[in-house]
Design a protein around this motif. Sequence first.
Motif, short mmCIF file in Angstrom:
data_model
loop_
_atom_site.label_atom_id
_atom_site.label_comp_id
_atom_site.label_asym_id
_atom_site.label_seq_id
_atom_site.Cartn_x
_atom_site.Cartn_y
_atom_site.Cartn_z
N LEU A 287 65.33 108.08 43.62
CA LEU A 287 65.88 108.33 45.14
C LEU A 287 67.10 109.00 45.14
O LEU A 287 67.30 109.77 46.09
N ILE A 288 68.21 108.81 44.55
CA ILE A 288 69.41 109.50 44.65
C ILE A 288 69.36 111.31 44.65
O ILE A 288 69.70 111.86 45.51
N PRO A 314 67.59 110.68 60.70
CA PRO A 314 67.29 109.25 60.80
C PRO A 314 66.44 108.71 59.58
O PRO A 314 67.11 107.70 58.80
N ARG A 315 65.73 109.54 58.98
CA ARG A 315 65.14 109.32 57.85
C ARG A 315 66.03 109.05 56.62
O ARG A 315 65.86 108.37 55.77
N LEU A 316 66.47 110.26 56.30
CA LEU A 316 67.74 110.28 55.32
C LEU A 316 68.62 109.31 55.33
O LEU A 316 69.15 108.47 54.39
N THR A 317 69.19 108.79 56.62
CA THR A 317 69.98 107.56 56.76
C THR A 317 69.30 106.31 56.35
O THR A 317 69.98 105.37 55.53
N SER A 318 68.08 106.20 56.56
CA SER A 318 67.48 105.03 56.03
C SER A 318 67.16 104.93 54.88
O SER A 318 67.24 104.09 53.81
N MET A 319 67.07 106.16 54.08
CA MET A 319 67.06 106.21 52.65
C MET A 319 67.90 105.73 51.83
O MET A 319 68.03 105.16 50.81
N ILE A 320 69.49 105.90 52.44
CA ILE A 320 70.37 105.34 51.76
C ILE A 320 70.54 103.88 51.45
O ILE A 320 71.07 103.40 50.67
N GLY A 322 68.46 102.27 50.31
CA GLY A 322 67.78 101.88 49.05
C GLY A 322 68.70 101.85 47.95
O GLY A 322 68.39 101.69 46.91
N ILE A 323 70.14 102.36 48.17
CA ILE A 323 70.80 102.63 47.04
C ILE A 323 71.91 101.28 46.91
O ILE A 323 72.43 100.97 47.97
N GLY A 324 71.74 100.60 45.83
CA GLY A 324 72.31 99.42 45.77
C GLY A 324 73.86 99.34 45.55
O GLY A 324 74.45 98.29 45.97
N VAL A 330 78.14 104.76 50.04
CA VAL A 330 79.00 105.24 51.01
C VAL A 330 79.20 106.81 50.65
O VAL A 330 79.57 107.52 51.70
N TYR A 331 79.33 107.19 49.44
CA TYR A 331 79.44 108.66 49.34
C TYR A 331 78.35 109.35 49.75
O TYR A 331 78.27 110.57 49.99
N ALA A 332 77.07 108.92 49.66
CA ALA A 332 75.79 109.43 50.08
C ALA A 332 75.79 109.38 51.65
O ALA A 332 75.49 110.60 52.24
N ARG A 333 76.29 108.57 52.40
CA ARG A 333 76.49 108.60 53.78
C ARG A 333 77.47 109.73 54.20
O ARG A 333 77.42 110.54 55.07
#
Length: 960
Positions: A287-288, A314-320, A322-324, A330-333
Motif C-alpha cells: 500500500l505505502i 479522494p481515492r488517495l485520501t481513502s487509501m491512507i 489503510g495505513i495503521g 499523517v505524513y502520507a496525508r
Amino acid sequence: CYFLRHARSRNYVSEAEVCKLESVPLDFGDYHPLKPITVTESKTKKMSRKGSTSSTSSSSSSSMMDPLSSVLDGTDPLSLFAAAADPVTAAPPTDGARRKRDKDESSAVGSDFEPWSSKRGEILARYTTTEKLSIVSGGFHRKATTTGSAVSEKVRTRLEELDDLEEGSQKELLNLTQQDYMNRIEELNQSLKDAWSSDQKVKALKIVIQCSKLLSDTTVIQFYPSKFVLITDILDTFGKLVYERILSMCVDNRVSLPDNFSPESVNDTAKETCLNWFFKIASIRELIPRFYVEAAILKCNKFLSKTGISECLPRLTSMIRGIGDPLVAVYARAYLCRVGMEVAPQLKESLNKNFFDFLLTFKQIHGDTVQNQLVVQCVEIPLYLTLYSPAIDWILQCIAYHAPDVLLTEMMERCKKLGNNALLLNSVMSAFRAEFIAARSMDFIGMIKECDESGFPKHLLFRSLGLNLALADPPENDRLQILNEAWKVITKLKNPQDYINCAEVWVEYTCRHFTKREVNTVLADVIKHMTPDRAFEDAYPQLQSIIQKVITYIYDFALLFSVEKFLPFLDMFQKESVRVEVCKCIMESFIKHQQESTKDPVILNALLHVCKTMHDSVNALTLEDEKRTLAALINGFIKMVSFGRDFEQQLSFYVEARSMFCNLEPVLVQLIHSVNQLAMETRRVMKGNHSRKTAAFVRACVAFCFITIPSLSSIFTRLNLYLHSGQVALANQCLSQADAFFKAAVSLVPEVPKMISVDGKMRPSDAFLLEFLCNFFSTLLVVPDHPEQGVLFLVRGLLNVIQDYTWEDNSDDKVRIYTNVLHLLSAMTQEAYIYHVDKVDSNDALYGGDSKFLAEINKLSETVVSQILDHLKTLGKEETLKRQSQLALYFFNTILAHGDLRNNRLNQLSVNLWNLAQKHGFADTKTMVKTLEYIKRRSKQPEMGHFTDLALRLPLQSRT
C-alpha cells in the motif's frame, strides 16, 4: 631670476568678472526638464515595419521627440522580435521555458503561501538521531530478454522485474550513521537520474518503490520527519521526470502544448504512455509505495482527463485509511496535501476531507500499539508528539490558505472536542492566520488551560500564541489579561531553556503594547530566572533576541535607559564576542533613531560604557573590517553629543573620549575634527573677536589636536590633520600655534615612504604627496612670516625638504611641485593677495611690496627655475623624450598664466619651451592647438597685444 622679477601683475577682481559665465535669458515655453517626455508605443506585425503605428501617451509638446524612437523609425527591436515569434512555427520548449511553466503553475497559490522548500532545512536540522539506521539496497540488474517476444510476454517480464525487487534482489545495510544514511539516499537519487537518462525506466521505478518502502519503517522514530523529507525529494524528482517525458511526447510538428492544455490536445501515444505508468504503479502490491508513487505522478492525470486529478485525490485520501501507524499516516496525508496544493490548489474539499479523516483517527496516538512502540524505543510521549508537528502544521497551512473564517472556526471547534488536543491546538496556532488567532486570543488561552500538561507542554502552546500576537494585535481590552495569563505559566517554568524560549517571544508582545513599567518587570523576571547557575551562558541567542526587540520598540534612549533593569540585563552577556554584538546592535539603533544631538548624562554614561566595551574588544587579532565597523559606530555616537553653548563641557567630553578610545585610530581622527569644529564654532559665536577667555579656550582646542595627531600611525592622515589644524589655528588668530602645526608638517614630509597601503594594496605615495603639497602651498600664501624667523621661512624649509627627498628615478613629481611653487611665489609678489584669513595680516600687508621682500622671492624663484631647467636637460635621452615634452608644455603653461611675457627673455624662454615640447614628435597635438587658440583669444583683450606677436612665434609642427 627673470621669471618673478617679471611676474604678471594680477587684478583678481577684474579677472573674475571677465571669466564669469555670461547669463542668457531662456524662454522655456512648454519645455521643463522634469516634464515627462513623449513615449512612443510601437505595434508591429511580423518583420514588416509598414504596419507599425505610434501613439503618444504623454502630455508633452509634440515637438519633443524621444531620440531612441527617432533612430528606430518608430519601431522597437524588442517588439520586432516578439512579432517574429509566430506560434505556428514556434520551436519546442526549452528547459528554461519548461522550468518557467512549472514555476507559473506552482505559483497559483500565490507568494503569500510559505512553500515546502522553506520548511525542509528546518526539519532536517531539528529531527536528528545518534542511533544506527538501516536501509534496503537493491541489485537493480537487468535481465536479458529475447527480441521479437509478444506484447503479453513483455508485460509479464516487466511485472516480474518489479516483483524481483520484493522477492530477493535486495540486501539490508545495517548500522548506518545518520550521515551515512543521508549519503545513501542521495546516491539513490542520483541512481534514479542516471537510470532515467540511460532509458532504464523500470530500474528508475524500482528505485522509487524501494525508497517509498522506507517510509513504512519507524524503527528509529525520532528520525522519521527527516527521512520523510529526504525520500519525498526522490519522489518529487521521479514525478517531474515522468511528467516531462510525457509532455515531450506531445510535441507535434515542432509545436508544444500550451500551458493550460486540454486532454483532447494530447496525442494517443502520450496518453498510452501515461496510462502505462499508472498501470505499472497499480501493480505495486504494498500500500505505502503504491500510494506514494501514484501521488508523485498525480499531475500526469492532466494528460488523460479534465477530472482526473479531482477523482484521484479522494481515492488517495481513502487509501491512507489503510495505513495503521498514525505517524506514517499523517505524513502520507501531508505529502498528499503538498502534491495537491501544487497541481490543484482549488480542490480544497479533498484537503479538508484529508484533515477530518486525521481527526477521526487522532485517538490512535494514545492507543496501546503506539505506547508499546514508544516503550521499546525509550521515547517519551512529549517528544513523540513533536514528531507530528511538521506534518500537521503543513496540512493545516494548506487548509487555512485563503480559507474563510467560518471554516477555520469549524475546525477549531472540532479540535476542542478531542481530548488531549494540545498537539492539534499548537498546529492550529502555527498554521492559521495571525489575525484570526489574535482576535480570539482569550478563547485560545481558555483551550490551553484545559489541555493535559503531560502530553504536550503548555509553555509551547503559549509560545505559539505569542508568535501570533507578535504579528497581529489582539483586542485592546484583552491585552493586559492575555499578558498576565501567559506570564503566570511562563514564570513557573523551572527549566531555564524552556523559560527563555517562551519569554523571548512574549517580550515583543510586552514592548509592543505596554509601557516601560511592564517591560522592566519582564526583564527583571528574565534576570531572576537566568542568573542562577549561570543559565544565561546557554541562552545567548535568545537573550540577544530580547535586546533586539526591546531596542526595536523603545528607540527613545532616554526612556530606554530609564528602564531600571536594562543595564543589569546587559550584564548577563559575559562572553566577549556576544557582548560586543549586543553593543553594536544598541549603537546601530541609537545612530538610526536619534534625530537630535543629546547631552543627557544618563544616555552619555550608558553609551560611553557600551562604546568602551566595543573598544576594549579590539586586540592584535581583530580584523580591519571589524575595527572600521566599531570605529564608525563610536564616531556616530560622538557626533550626536552636543552641550550647546557649553563649549568647555564639550571639550571635556572629547578629552574623556580620547582617553577611552585610544586604540581606534578613526575615532581619534574624528575627535580631532570635532575639536577643530568646536574651535571654529567658538569663532563664529564671537564673530572673530575673541575675548581673553575664548582665546584661551581656542588655544586649548589647538593644544588638544597638537598632542593627539602624533599618536596616529597613518602618515598622510597626520600630514592632512597638521595642515587642517594649522588652518583652524590661523583662522582663530593663534599664529604661533599655526606655525607649530606647519613646522610639524614640514618636518614630517621626509618620513613619507615610497609605498603606502591603500585599501589593502600597496600604492606609490608620490601622487598623494603631490596633492598634499599643493594644498600646503595654497595655505602658505596667507601665513604671515614670523618676526624672528626670516622671510618666507616656512616656504624655504619646505623647499629644502623637497630638495632632499629621494624621488623615484622615473618620476617627474619633483619638477611638478617646483612648478607649483612658482605659482605660489608669483601670487606672493602681488600687491593684494587673492584671498586672506579674516583678522590675520598676510605678507602683502606686512611687507607692503617692500623691495627686499620681492628680492628674496626672486632668489627663491631663480633657484626653482634652474632646478626645473636642469631636470629638463636630464630628460634628453631617447627613452625620456616623451616626459620632457610633457614637462616642457607644463612649464610653458605656468609662464603663460603667471609670467609677464612683455619681457623679451621670458618671452624667448616660453618659445624655447614650446619648441622643446614639439621637438621630438611626442607633443599632444590637440593640446597644442587648443593652447595656441587660447593665446590668440587672449591677444584680443585689453593690454594683451603682445600675445599676438607670441602666437606668431609659436609654430605647430607635424608629428613627422
